[in-house]
Design a protein around this motif. Structure first.
Motif, PDB file in Angstrom:
ATOM      1  N   ILE A  63       0.856  -1.180   0.000  1.00 57.55           N
ATOM      2  CA  ILE A  63       0.000   0.000   0.000  1.00 57.55           C
ATOM      3  C   ILE A  63       0.890   1.227   0.000  1.00 57.55           C
ATOM      4  O   ILE A  63       2.005   1.192   0.535  1.00 57.55           O
ATOM      5  CB  ILE A  63      -0.955  -0.008   1.223  1.00 57.55           C
ATOM      6  CG1 ILE A  63      -2.043   1.059   1.060  1.00 57.55           C
ATOM      7  CG2 ILE A  63      -0.200   0.137   2.526  1.00 57.55           C
ATOM      8  CD1 ILE A  63      -3.172   0.925   2.082  1.00 57.55           C
ATOM      9  N   SER A  64       0.436   2.288  -0.624  1.00 59.70           N
ATOM     10  CA  SER A  64       1.229   3.502  -0.733  1.00 59.70           C
ATOM     11  C   SER A  64       0.354   4.714  -0.469  1.00 59.70           C
ATOM     12  O   SER A  64      -0.874   4.676  -0.646  1.00 59.70           O
ATOM     13  CB  SER A  64       1.848   3.600  -2.136  1.00 59.70           C
ATOM     14  OG  SER A  64       2.677   4.735  -2.257  1.00 59.70           O
ATOM     15  N   ARG A  66      -0.096   6.220   2.464  1.00 61.71           N
ATOM     16  CA  ARG A  66      -0.665   6.250   3.806  1.00 61.71           C
ATOM     17  C   ARG A  66       0.442   6.479   4.834  1.00 61.71           C
ATOM     18  O   ARG A  66       1.624   6.260   4.555  1.00 61.71           O
ATOM     19  CB  ARG A  66      -1.364   4.916   4.125  1.00 61.71           C
ATOM     20  CG  ARG A  66      -2.552   4.603   3.243  1.00 61.71           C
ATOM     21  CD  ARG A  66      -3.732   5.525   3.529  1.00 61.71           C
ATOM     22  NE  ARG A  66      -4.944   5.060   2.872  1.00 61.71           N
ATOM     23  CZ  ARG A  66      -5.864   4.299   3.437  1.00 61.71           C
ATOM     24  NH1 ARG A  66      -5.712   3.909   4.694  1.00 61.71           N
ATOM     25  NH2 ARG A  66      -6.940   3.921   2.775  1.00 61.71           N
ATOM     26  N   LEU A  71      -2.131   3.276   9.042  1.00 59.43           N
ATOM     27  CA  LEU A  71      -2.041   1.822   8.877  1.00 59.43           C
ATOM     28  C   LEU A  71      -2.154   1.082  10.195  1.00 59.43           C
ATOM     29  O   LEU A  71      -2.241  -0.147  10.216  1.00 59.43           O
ATOM     30  CB  LEU A  71      -0.720   1.454   8.201  1.00 59.43           C
ATOM     31  CG  LEU A  71      -0.526   1.970   6.768  1.00 59.43           C
ATOM     32  CD1 LEU A  71       0.849   1.586   6.252  1.00 59.43           C
ATOM     33  CD2 LEU A  71      -1.616   1.435   5.851  1.00 59.43           C
ATOM     34  N   ILE A 111      -4.984  -2.762   4.411  1.00 58.16           N
ATOM     35  CA  ILE A 111      -3.966  -2.995   3.383  1.00 58.16           C
ATOM     36  C   ILE A 111      -4.608  -3.394   2.066  1.00 58.16           C
ATOM     37  O   ILE A 111      -4.078  -3.128   0.998  1.00 58.16           O
ATOM     38  CB  ILE A 111      -2.974  -4.083   3.845  1.00 58.16           C
ATOM     39  CG1 ILE A 111      -2.350  -3.699   5.185  1.00 58.16           C
ATOM     40  CG2 ILE A 111      -1.888  -4.308   2.809  1.00 58.16           C
ATOM     41  CD1 ILE A 111      -1.692  -2.344   5.200  1.00 58.16           C
ATOM     42  N   ARG A 114      -3.150  -8.358  -0.641  1.00 58.64           N
ATOM     43  CA  ARG A 114      -1.783  -8.702  -0.235  1.00 58.64           C
ATOM     44  C   ARG A 114      -1.168  -9.634  -1.272  1.00 58.64           C
ATOM     45  O   ARG A 114      -1.873 -10.370  -1.962  1.00 58.64           O
ATOM     46  CB  ARG A 114      -1.766  -9.344   1.149  1.00 58.64           C
ATOM     47  CG  ARG A 114      -2.186  -8.360   2.250  1.00 58.64           C
ATOM     48  CD  ARG A 114      -1.956  -8.936   3.627  1.00 58.64           C
ATOM     49  NE  ARG A 114      -2.443  -8.027   4.669  1.00 58.64           N
ATOM     50  CZ  ARG A 114      -1.698  -7.569   5.668  1.00 58.64           C
ATOM     51  NH1 ARG A 114      -0.425  -7.920   5.763  1.00 58.64           N
ATOM     52  NH2 ARG A 114      -2.219  -6.766   6.575  1.00 58.64           N
TER      53      ARG A 114
END
Length: 248
Positions: A63-64, A66, A71, A111, A114
């Motif tokens: 994930i980007s 954040r 998180l 997330i 995954r």
């Protein structure tokens, strides 16, 4: 080793480089790797790999955009800058291929989707070992399904394989991964007062395990786990194409 974004259990920074250097293994896989989003920034694991002599390196982001606060990784004032959060593998041994395996998304997991990261590493005696690094969801009811997706994604290859990472499940549950077997037993989380083992190394057929243990706390809120592995199955390579390029 789960890096916990480079923070300890009280959200204080620790030296990821020193932790990787102390592990001093041929292959290191990490979870909760962190990379700031400012221009030119590299991740904690990428910098440690370069500093510690790991020429083969790859990472993927889960994930980007954040923050570690968003998180749920950390709550301190130092965790409010956005970045990318993911997994990585570094190796002193050459590898010939890299891959990813989708593990699905768990309901309630911020997330989202995954993935696992895999690398086929050539050992000193010319055999191949496939290493799969995974960080399964903390939504415990969904973890077994993600582990089964990982196992399905690893099928169809004769290369001896080991799974390593923060699987967010205790030792009895990982037996669903048979014929993969737990390489070690010991409490790994939380590092300052461990009550459970959620970090695992699972050795598949053709992989022998010796000297496996939970390592002392090296800064993260997880204690690392490590093992000496010998590839006993699979054919030796007559030639090797050399390592693939490191990538994000």
């Amino acid at each position: 080793m789960n890096l916990h974004g480079g923070l300890d259990h009280e959200d204080n920074p620790y030296s990821v480089k020193a932790a990787i250097a102390e592990l001093d293994t041929d292959i290191v896989v990490v979870q909760e790797n962190w990379r700031p989003l400012n221009a030119g920034a590299i991740s904690l694991a990428a910098k440690a790999a370069a500093d510690c002599g790991y020429d083969a390196y790859a990472e993927i982001d889960m994930i980007s955009g954040r923050t570690l606060n968003e998180l749920g990784v950390a709550g301190g004032a130092g965790a409010i800058e956005p970045g990318a959060w993911g997994i990585a593998i570094m190796s002193r041994l050459p590898w010939r291929s890299l891959g990813t395996i989708p593990l699905g998304a768990a309901r309630g997991d911020v997330i989202g989707e995954r993935r696992a990261l895999t690398a086929e590493v050539r050992t000193a005696d010319g055999r191949l070992l496939r290493v799969a690094v995974a960080h399964l969801t903390h939504r415990l009811v969904h973890g077994p399904a993600q582990l089964r997706r990982l196992l399905a994604g690893l099928e169809g290859s004769s290369v001896p394989t080991v799974i390593a990472g923060d699987l967010n499940m205790c030792r009895p549950t990982v037996y669903i991964a048979s014929p993969y077997r737990p390489a070690l037993r010991g409490r790994s989380w939380p590092a300052h007062r461990p009550v459970a083992q959620i970090d695992h190394i699972l050795a598949g057929p053709g992989v022998a395990v010796t000297n496996a243990a939970v390592v002392r706390s090296l800064g993260s809120d997880h204690r690392p786990v490590r093992a000496d592995l010998t590839v006993t199955g699979g054919a030796r390579l007559l030639q090797d194409a050399g390592p693939v390029a490191a990538h994000r």
